[in-house]
Scaffold this motif. Structure first.
Motif, PDB file in Angstrom:
ATOM      1  N   GLN A  24       0.837  -1.202   0.000  1.00 25.24           N
ATOM      2  CA  GLN A  24       0.000   0.000   0.000  1.00 25.24           C
ATOM      3  C   GLN A  24       0.873   1.253   0.000  1.00 25.24           C
ATOM      4  OE1 GLN A  24      -2.460  -0.611   3.436  1.00 25.24           O
ATOM      5  NE2 GLN A  24      -3.779  -2.093   2.400  1.00 25.24           N
ATOM      6  N   ASP A  27       1.873   1.937  -3.489  1.00 30.48           N
ATOM      7  CA  ASP A  27       0.734   2.541  -4.194  1.00 30.48           C
ATOM      8  C   ASP A  27       0.578   4.013  -3.834  1.00 30.48           C
ATOM      9  OD1 ASP A  27       0.214   0.074  -5.337  1.00 30.48           O
ATOM     10  OD2 ASP A  27      -1.446  -0.407  -3.979  1.00 30.48           O
ATOM     11  N   ARG A  28       0.746   4.327  -2.542  1.00 31.66           N
ATOM     12  CA  ARG A  28       0.640   5.722  -2.118  1.00 31.66           C
ATOM     13  C   ARG A  28       1.796   6.555  -2.678  1.00 31.66           C
ATOM     14  NH1 ARG A  28      -0.547   3.216   2.849  1.00 31.66           N
ATOM     15  NH2 ARG A  28       1.433   3.948   3.695  1.00 31.66           N
ATOM     16  N   GLN A  30       3.308   5.999  -5.508  1.00 27.85           N
ATOM     17  CA  GLN A  30       2.957   6.197  -6.921  1.00 27.85           C
ATOM     18  C   GLN A  30       2.006   7.385  -7.054  1.00 27.85           C
ATOM     19  OE1 GLN A  30       3.827   4.171  -9.667  1.00 27.85           O
ATOM     20  NE2 GLN A  30       2.512   5.159 -11.155  1.00 27.85           N
ATOM     21  N   ALA A  31       0.986   7.428  -6.221  1.00 29.32           N
ATOM     22  CA  ALA A  31       0.013   8.526  -6.271  1.00 29.32           C
ATOM     23  C   ALA A  31       0.665   9.861  -5.907  1.00 29.32           C
ATOM     24  CB  ALA A  31      -1.162   8.232  -5.337  1.00 29.32           C
ATOM     25  N   LEU A  32       1.549   9.838  -4.912  1.00 27.80           N
ATOM     26  CA  LEU A  32       2.241  11.061  -4.504  1.00 27.80           C
ATOM     27  C   LEU A  32       3.128  11.589  -5.629  1.00 27.80           C
ATOM     28  CD1 LEU A  32       3.033  13.084  -2.227  1.00 27.80           C
ATOM     29  CD2 LEU A  32       4.898  11.509  -1.674  1.00 27.80           C
ATOM     30  N   ARG A  34       2.840  11.151  -8.839  1.00 26.42           N
ATOM     31  CA  ARG A  34       1.981  11.684  -9.898  1.00 26.42           C
ATOM     32  C   ARG A  34       1.424  13.053  -9.509  1.00 26.42           C
ATOM     33  NH1 ARG A  34      -0.867  10.167 -14.327  1.00 26.42           N
ATOM     34  NH2 ARG A  34      -2.936  11.052 -14.592  1.00 26.42           N
ATOM     35  N   GLN A  35       0.908  13.162  -8.293  1.00 28.99           N
ATOM     36  CA  GLN A  35       0.299  14.420  -7.847  1.00 28.99           C
ATOM     37  C   GLN A  35       1.335  15.549  -7.831  1.00 28.99           C
ATOM     38  OE1 GLN A  35      -1.428  14.233  -3.938  1.00 28.99           O
ATOM     39  NE2 GLN A  35      -1.910  16.405  -3.907  1.00 28.99           N
ATOM     40  N   GLN A  39       1.259  18.771 -10.371  1.00 31.50           N
ATOM     41  CA  GLN A  39       1.056  20.099  -9.780  1.00 31.50           C
ATOM     42  C   GLN A  39       2.217  21.044 -10.060  1.00 31.50           C
ATOM     43  OE1 GLN A  39       0.409  19.361  -5.612  1.00 31.50           O
ATOM     44  NE2 GLN A  39      -1.791  19.087  -5.871  1.00 31.50           N
ATOM     45  N   ALA A  62       7.149   2.516  -8.310  1.00 29.61           N
ATOM     46  CA  ALA A  62       6.469   3.815  -8.263  1.00 29.61           C
ATOM     47  C   ALA A  62       7.167   4.822  -9.181  1.00 29.61           C
ATOM     48  CB  ALA A  62       6.440   4.339  -6.832  1.00 29.61           C
ATOM     49  N   TYR A  64       6.217   8.240 -12.381  1.00 29.29           N
ATOM     50  CA  TYR A  64       5.290   9.016 -13.207  1.00 29.29           C
ATOM     51  C   TYR A  64       6.066   9.492 -14.429  1.00 29.29           C
ATOM     52  CZ  TYR A  64       2.786  12.991 -15.100  1.00 29.29           C
ATOM     53  OH  TYR A  64       2.171  13.856 -15.950  1.00 29.29           O
TER      54      TYR A  64
END
Length: 164
Positions: A24, A27-28, A30-32, A34-35, A39, A62, A64
């Motif tokens: 997890q 996954d977090r 990876q999201a961080l 990307r964000q 931004q 992870a 982007y």
């Protein structure tokens, strides 16, 4: 994702032995990545982590990539390993402190091992940030790349502020 800036010893991590919590965390991450990349107009972001033997950093899953050339950089980078204190990721790992370079494409390969690859892919500015996942043994060095040369620490700081 909650992070802790305290120094930690990077222990061996094997992708096939990740706990559910560590999975997890990936996954977090990876999201961080990307964000923060989206931004702040970063073309590419990657998270490096200790290889299974704990002796160097390698790519984690992870990442982007904003386009095909940044994907080429990411894919070709899978061949690289960064020992403690070697290259930008190795120094960030050792010192547990962020780093930035205005134009990695024009650095000597002794400082940025992937300088030629960055040149070929049109990547220039780089911000590297150590991240320890709270409640986990996972440690990452998050690296963000721009297509433009970063002229000063203030312009590099945009990514560092977004992660903290």
């Amino acid at each position: 994702m909650e992070v802790d800036s305290k120094p930690v010893a990077a222990g061996p991590i094997r992708a096939d032995s990740l706990s559910e919590m560590d999975g997890q965390a990936v996954d977090r991450m990876q999201a961080l990545l990307r964000q923060v990349a989206m931004q702040n107009s970063f073309a590419m972001a990657e998270a490096l982590w200790p290889r299974a033997d704990g002796n160097c950093l390698v790519q984690s899953p992870a990442h982007y990539c904003s386009d095909e050339s940044s994907q080429r950089f990411y894919s070709a980078s899978s061949e690289f390993a960064f020992p403690l204190q070697i290259g930008i990721p190795g120094r960030v790992w050792k010192q547990k402190a962020h780093a930035w370079h205005g134009d990695v494409a024009n650095l000597p390969s002794t400082i940025f091992l992937r300088a030629e690859l960055a040149r070929q892919c049109g990547l220039h500015g780089c911000v590297a940030i150590p991240i320890q996942v709270v409640g986990s043994s996972l440690f990452f060095v998050a690296m963000f790349f721009t297509r433009e040369v970063l002229l000063d620490e203030e312009s590099a700081g945009r990514g560092m502020a977004s992660v903290s």
